[in-house]
Scaffold this motif. Sequence first.
Motif, PDB file in Angstrom:
ATOM      1  N   MET A 251      12.915  10.116  54.348  1.00 23.15           N
ATOM      2  CA  MET A 251      12.472   9.022  54.779  1.00 23.15           C
ATOM      3  C   MET A 251      12.789   7.710  53.598  1.00 23.15           C
ATOM      4  O   MET A 251      13.195   6.423  54.107  1.00 23.15           O
ATOM      5  N   ALA A 252      12.519   8.164  52.427  1.00 22.90           N
ATOM      6  CA  ALA A 252      12.722   7.169  51.594  1.00 22.90           C
ATOM      7  C   ALA A 252      14.016   6.617  51.403  1.00 22.90           C
ATOM      8  O   ALA A 252      14.473   5.721  51.013  1.00 22.90           O
ATOM      9  N   VAL A 253      14.996   8.047  51.401  1.00 23.39           N
ATOM     10  CA  VAL A 253      16.482   7.842  51.304  1.00 23.39           C
ATOM     11  C   VAL A 253      16.848   6.648  52.593  1.00 23.39           C
ATOM     12  O   VAL A 253      17.626   5.602  52.226  1.00 23.39           O
ATOM     13  N   ALA A 254      16.223   6.907  53.669  1.00 26.37           N
ATOM     14  CA  ALA A 254      16.753   6.123  54.678  1.00 26.37           C
ATOM     15  C   ALA A 254      16.394   4.714  54.754  1.00 26.37           C
ATOM     16  O   ALA A 254      17.160   3.694  55.003  1.00 26.37           O
ATOM     17  N   THR A 255      15.179   4.622  54.319  1.00 27.42           N
ATOM     18  CA  THR A 255      14.702   3.194  54.086  1.00 27.42           C
ATOM     19  C   THR A 255      15.232   2.319  53.027  1.00 27.42           C
ATOM     20  O   THR A 255      15.636   1.036  53.191  1.00 27.42           O
ATOM     21  N   ASP A 256      15.708   3.237  52.125  1.00 33.12           N
ATOM     22  CA  ASP A 256      16.663   2.487  51.052  1.00 33.12           C
ATOM     23  C   ASP A 256      17.788   1.992  51.368  1.00 33.12           C
ATOM     24  O   ASP A 256      18.016   0.878  51.241  1.00 33.12           O
ATOM     25  N   LYS A 257      18.447   2.666  52.380  1.00 31.53           N
ATOM     26  CA  LYS A 257      19.526   2.312  52.971  1.00 31.53           C
ATOM     27  C   LYS A 257      19.502   1.088  53.816  1.00 31.53           C
ATOM     28  O   LYS A 257      20.510   0.347  54.099  1.00 31.53           O
ATOM     29  N   LEU A 258      18.402   1.254  54.634  1.00 30.17           N
ATOM     30  CA  LEU A 258      18.086  -0.217  55.487  1.00 30.17           C
ATOM     31  C   LEU A 258      17.767  -1.208  54.654  1.00 30.17           C
ATOM     32  O   LEU A 258      17.468  -2.353  55.346  1.00 30.17           O
ATOM     33  N   GLY A 259      17.589  -1.153  53.315  1.00 29.10           N
ATOM     34  CA  GLY A 259      17.251  -2.423  52.543  1.00 29.10           C
ATOM     35  C   GLY A 259      15.557  -2.700  52.576  1.00 29.10           C
ATOM     36  O   GLY A 259      15.121  -3.581  52.073  1.00 29.10           O
TER      37      GLY A 259
END
Length: 224
Positions: free
Chosen positions: A76-84
């Motif tokens: 979840m952290a990686v995905a939200t990082d990609k989303l900015g």
Amino acid sequence: MRSLTAIAIAIFLSTPALGQVPSAGDPPADDPRIEAAKQHHDKGVEFFEAGDYESALTEFKATYDLSKRQDVLFNMAVATDKLGRYSESAGYLERYLTLEPGAKDAKELLAKVKTKMAASSAATASAAPAPTRRTASKPPAGASVLVALGASLLIADIGTAAAGYSLSSRLESQPLDLWTYLDAEAQGQRLNQASAALLAIGLSASLAGVTWHLVAYGRQHRTP
């Protein structure tokens, strides 16, 4: 840094690894939620690899709700990082590190995310519009002309009134023949009429100019 596919394999083994004791919060191996969580996670990995990070995050959240496995927090952290969404990503990583304090990859990602957060905050602050300073605008030219004209007419009225007073004094102090008297009296009437007209027009012009100034000043200070 480990891949999401590798995490999926590690998380959803139906039985604990050799020597691993399941935590009290883990669902039993035969719980149907395990299979549902694995399906959500597999979909999340597919979405992530396709670049659809929002859909991937939705699937990872569903995975976590079903499994409560802390490794999903990393996904979840990686995905939200990609989303900015760096603040949200940092929150997931901090929760994950509370449960897995030795996770080096999570610590490295958290450091990178916090750097991005600081850069984003600085960019937002620099892009914010500076507060507008209210500059004193010049009074309307027409209003100034009216005030000046009114003042000039009032001064002229004073001169006219003075001429009328002088003529009246002369009539009273000197003996005059009939024709001279009548001519002087007519001149005095014209002076009186001119004085009254100058007074009325001068006052009107001055009042109009001052009113114009006040209206313009009020509009200037009401404008943000």
